[in-house]
Structures are given as C-alpha cells and as structure tokens.
Design an enzyme around this catalytic site. Structure first.
Site, short mmCIF file in Angstrom:
data_model
loop_
_atom_site.label_atom_id
_atom_site.label_comp_id
_atom_site.label_asym_id
_atom_site.label_seq_id
_atom_site.Cartn_x
_atom_site.Cartn_y
_atom_site.Cartn_z
CE LYS A 73 56.86 30.19 40.16
NZ LYS A 73 55.43 30.32 40.45
CG ASP A 109 52.62 27.46 40.91
OD1 ASP A 109 52.80 27.27 42.12
OD2 ASP A 109 53.29 28.26 40.24
N GLY A 134 47.43 36.21 35.77
CA GLY A 134 48.87 36.22 36.04
C GLY A 134 49.43 34.80 36.04
N GLY A 135 50.58 34.64 36.73
CA GLY A 135 51.26 33.34 36.73
C GLY A 135 50.44 32.21 37.32
P1 NDP Z 1 50.69 37.98 39.18
O1 NDP Z 1 51.30 39.27 39.63
O2 NDP Z 1 51.33 37.24 38.04
O3 NDP Z 1 49.14 38.25 38.77
C1 NDP Z 1 48.29 38.98 39.62
C2 NDP Z 1 46.88 38.92 39.07
O4 NDP Z 1 46.02 39.56 40.01
C3 NDP Z 1 46.69 39.66 37.74
O5 NDP Z 1 45.73 39.03 36.96
C4 NDP Z 1 46.19 41.04 38.21
O6 NDP Z 1 45.42 41.71 37.25
C5 NDP Z 1 45.30 40.61 39.36
N1 NDP Z 1 45.05 41.69 40.31
C6 NDP Z 1 45.90 42.24 41.19
N2 NDP Z 1 45.28 43.18 41.92
C7 NDP Z 1 43.99 43.23 41.48
C8 NDP Z 1 42.85 44.01 41.84
N3 NDP Z 1 42.90 44.92 42.81
N4 NDP Z 1 41.69 43.77 41.18
C9 NDP Z 1 41.62 42.85 40.20
N5 NDP Z 1 42.67 42.08 39.80
C10 NDP Z 1 43.85 42.28 40.44
O7 NDP Z 1 50.61 37.07 40.47
P2 NDP Z 1 50.51 35.48 40.53
O8 NDP Z 1 49.53 35.03 39.52
O9 NDP Z 1 51.85 34.88 40.53
O10 NDP Z 1 49.92 35.27 41.99
C11 NDP Z 1 48.58 35.65 42.30
C12 NDP Z 1 48.29 35.19 43.71
O11 NDP Z 1 48.29 33.78 43.76
C13 NDP Z 1 49.33 35.67 44.74
O12 NDP Z 1 48.68 36.33 45.78
C14 NDP Z 1 49.96 34.40 45.26
O13 NDP Z 1 50.18 34.46 46.63
C15 NDP Z 1 48.91 33.35 44.93
N6 NDP Z 1 49.50 32.03 44.68
C16 NDP Z 1 49.09 31.01 45.48
C17 NDP Z 1 49.61 29.75 45.29
C18 NDP Z 1 49.15 28.66 46.19
O14 NDP Z 1 49.74 27.55 46.13
N7 NDP Z 1 48.13 28.85 46.99
C19 NDP Z 1 50.59 29.44 44.23
C20 NDP Z 1 50.92 30.59 43.43
C21 NDP Z 1 50.39 31.83 43.67
P3 NDP Z 1 46.09 42.66 36.13
O15 NDP Z 1 46.63 41.73 35.06
O16 NDP Z 1 44.96 43.48 35.68
O17 NDP Z 1 47.18 43.43 36.83
#
Ligand code: NDP
Length: 284
Positions: A73, A109, A134-135
């Site tokens: 990306k 997205d 995150g992303g």
């Molecule tokens: P990233 O890995 O970039 O970010 C994950 C985020 O989730 C971070 O902010 C992380 O926090 C947080 N996180 C993970 N576990 C926990 C927890 N147990 N408690 C609190 N916070 C938590 O992932 P993405 O942003 O790329 O994706 C996130 C989700 O979005 C994925 O599950 C993906 O499937 C979904 N998604 C859905 C789309 C759609 O079209 N519906 C499109 C793109 C993504 P920290 O920074 O503290 O680690």
C-alpha cells in the site's frame, strides 16, 4: 458482431502477496457479470521486490487499474504517476486507476466507510469517537476530516501510534483531535454522535470484547464497525441493544468495491448484487 461470453474486454486486478482477496474477486466479478461488462478481476501474487516490474507490466498490458493490499500500500506510490487527495494525505494506496496514460493511486478504504456512514448520517459537524489508529483507522479519519466532522476523539492502546495519526490529522487537515491512551474500559463521552471500532478486535471472533463501557452507548448514536467477518460483532450487538443505529463492516467492504468499480469502469454498480456475492463468498 456478437461477443463471446468469455471474451475479456478489460482487466483490473489485485496485487497482494497472498490469495487473501478471493471474496473481493467474487464480489467484483459479480458486478461485472450483472452489468454485462466483459471485464475480469484477477488476483496476482506479487513479491515486494517485483512490485515495480508488476506495475509497469500492468500498464504495458493495458490494465484499467488494480487494488493492492499490504505490504504494497505504501511502496506502490513510488511506481505511480500521481495520487488522489485522500491517498496523498494518508500516504497509502489500495486502488490504482488508469486515467489516460497515467496510473493514479487512490484509497477506497476510507471512502467505502464514508459511503456506508452517509447512508445513515451526514458526518459534517459531528463529534466522533474512533477506537484504533492503524491503517483502517487512518483511512477513515482522513475521509471524516475531509467530510467536515467537528471533532475526533482518538482512542488507542499504543500512544505512539495514536500520536502519529493525531499529528497527521492536525497538521495536514487542521482537525480538532483529542487523543486518549486506552486503559481499562473506555467510556464514550456524552454528546458523541458517531462511535467507530477501527481496531481488529472481533475479526473471526464474534464474542471478542472491546474494552468499552457499553452503557455509555446512548440511543440515537451511530455505531460503526470495520469488522466484516463476522458482520454481527459483539460491538454491533451491544450497540443495537442500546438503541444505537449500527453500520457493519461488510457495508464498508462492499462500498469499497463499489468505489473501485466506479473508478475503473465509470458505471455505478448494483450494491445488492455485490453484497449478496460477498456474503456467499464469505459463507455468511
Ligand atoms: P492495523 O494492524 O494497522 O491496526 C490494528 C489496530 O487495532 C491498532 O490500532 C491496534 O492498536 C488495535 N488493536 C488490536 N488489538 C487490540 C486490542 N486487543 N485492544 C485494543 N486495540 C487493539 O490493522 P488495520 O487498521 O489495517 O485493520 C484493522 C481491522 O480493520 C482489521 O481487522 C481489518 O480486517 C479491518 N478492515 C476492514 C475493512 C473493511 O472494508 N471492512 C477495510 C480495512 C480493514 P495498537 O496500535 O495499540 O496495537
């Protein structure tokens, strides 16, 4: 002259390092078939070191564009001819579109999320709480800022990651951002209009629980989840039981596909056809 059923007129596709995009293939090809377009959407496994060659190859072969997923990306940007507004702000591209002889990077997205949201409420002037940085959160926050929300409360476990996103939104989009380091059960402040789960909590785990005081979810709030599988996450179910208006992550995925098809073909595809195809492909 008649066109054979399997005649392929145009190609778009997905560049990833695995075959993760199969439900997307089914959803997008369902739209092509429904609208009588002789197009194909194909998955291509591209190793990171071959990305530049693959992009030049797609251009030489006349592809109308492609999606790309992690880890491409950000690195794809150096191989493109330009960027759309939100892709340029978030410095991430998941959809490439041929415009004339140029490959332009867009990010669908956040646009997919925004479409789902605007079907329920106009985000302009709204106070938003978003969990995650995150992303997906970055893409959503940039689109919300461009759509004119009043204020964003960003709740994230890792303060460093939260701070990076808050800085980007303040500096590039002049957004009013309040950063919360997430510890214990977070309580949504009174006066919040929209609450978003943009974390990965709930993916493939219908009972996974966010550290959230669910009683702070109030009737009339809009609660949106990015998790598309399963669509009825615990957060969505809790929000429903507190009389919130809910938006599931499947809608975001479908709308992301719709924006891509619109970019590539210029037609507005049928959302119902695409959602049904996606649900079937995901076994829902
Ligand atoms: P990233 O890995 O970039 O970010 C994950 C985020 O989730 C971070 O902010 C992380 O926090 C947080 N996180 C993970 N576990 C926990 C927890 N147990 N408690 C609190 N916070 C938590 O992932 P993405 O942003 O790329 O994706 C996130 C989700 O979005 C994925 O599950 C993906 O499937 C979904 N998604 C859905 C789309 C759609 O079209 N519906 C499109 C793109 C993504 P920290 O920074 O503290 O680690």
């Amino acid at each position: 002259m008649s066109t054979p059923a399997n005649f392929c007129h145009e190609i778009v596709g997905s560049m990833s390092t695995g075959a993760a995009g199969n439900p997307t293939v089914v959803m997008i090809e369902a739209a092509f078939a429904h609208h009588g377009l002789h197009w194909r959407y194909v998955n291509m496994e591209v190793p990171p070191e071959e990305l530049g060659t693959a992009v030049r190859g797609a251009k030489a072969l006349g592809f109308r564009g492609f999606n790309c997923s992690l880890p491409h990306k950000v690195t794809v940007i150096q191989h493109l001819d330009g960027l759309g507004e939100s892709a340029s702000v978030m410095e991430a591209v998941n959809c490439v579109v041929r415009r004339g002889d140029k490959f332009i990077g867009e990010n669908t997205d956040g646009k997919g999320f925004l479409r789902s949201l605007t079907a329920v409420t106009d985000p302009k002037g709204k106070s938003v709480v978003m969990m995650g940085a995150g992303g997906a959160a970055r893409a959503i926050a940039v689109e919300l800022a461009l759509a004119g929300i009043k204020k964003l409360t960003l709740v994230n476990r890792s303060e460093t990651r939260g701070q990076e996103l808050a800085d980007l939104l303040r500096k590039k989009l002049n957004l009013d951002v309040h950063l919360v380091a997430w510890q214990g059960n977070y309580s949504v402040p009174a006066g919040t209009d929209i609450v978003i789960n943009a974390t990965s909590v709930g993916l493939y785990e219908p009972n996974a629980r966010l550290n959230l005081d669910v009683d702070s979810l109030k009737p009339g709030m809009v609660a949106a989840d990015v998790i598309g599988n399963p669509p009825r996450t615990r957060f969505i179910r809790d929000a429903e039981s507190h009389s919130c208006k809910t938006i599931d992550g499947l809608g975001m995925l479908v709308n992301q596909g719709i924006v891509g098809v619109e970019y590539w073909t210029g037609i507005e595809p049928d959302a119902t056809v695409m959602r049904l195809a996606l649900e079937k492909a995901l076994g829902l």
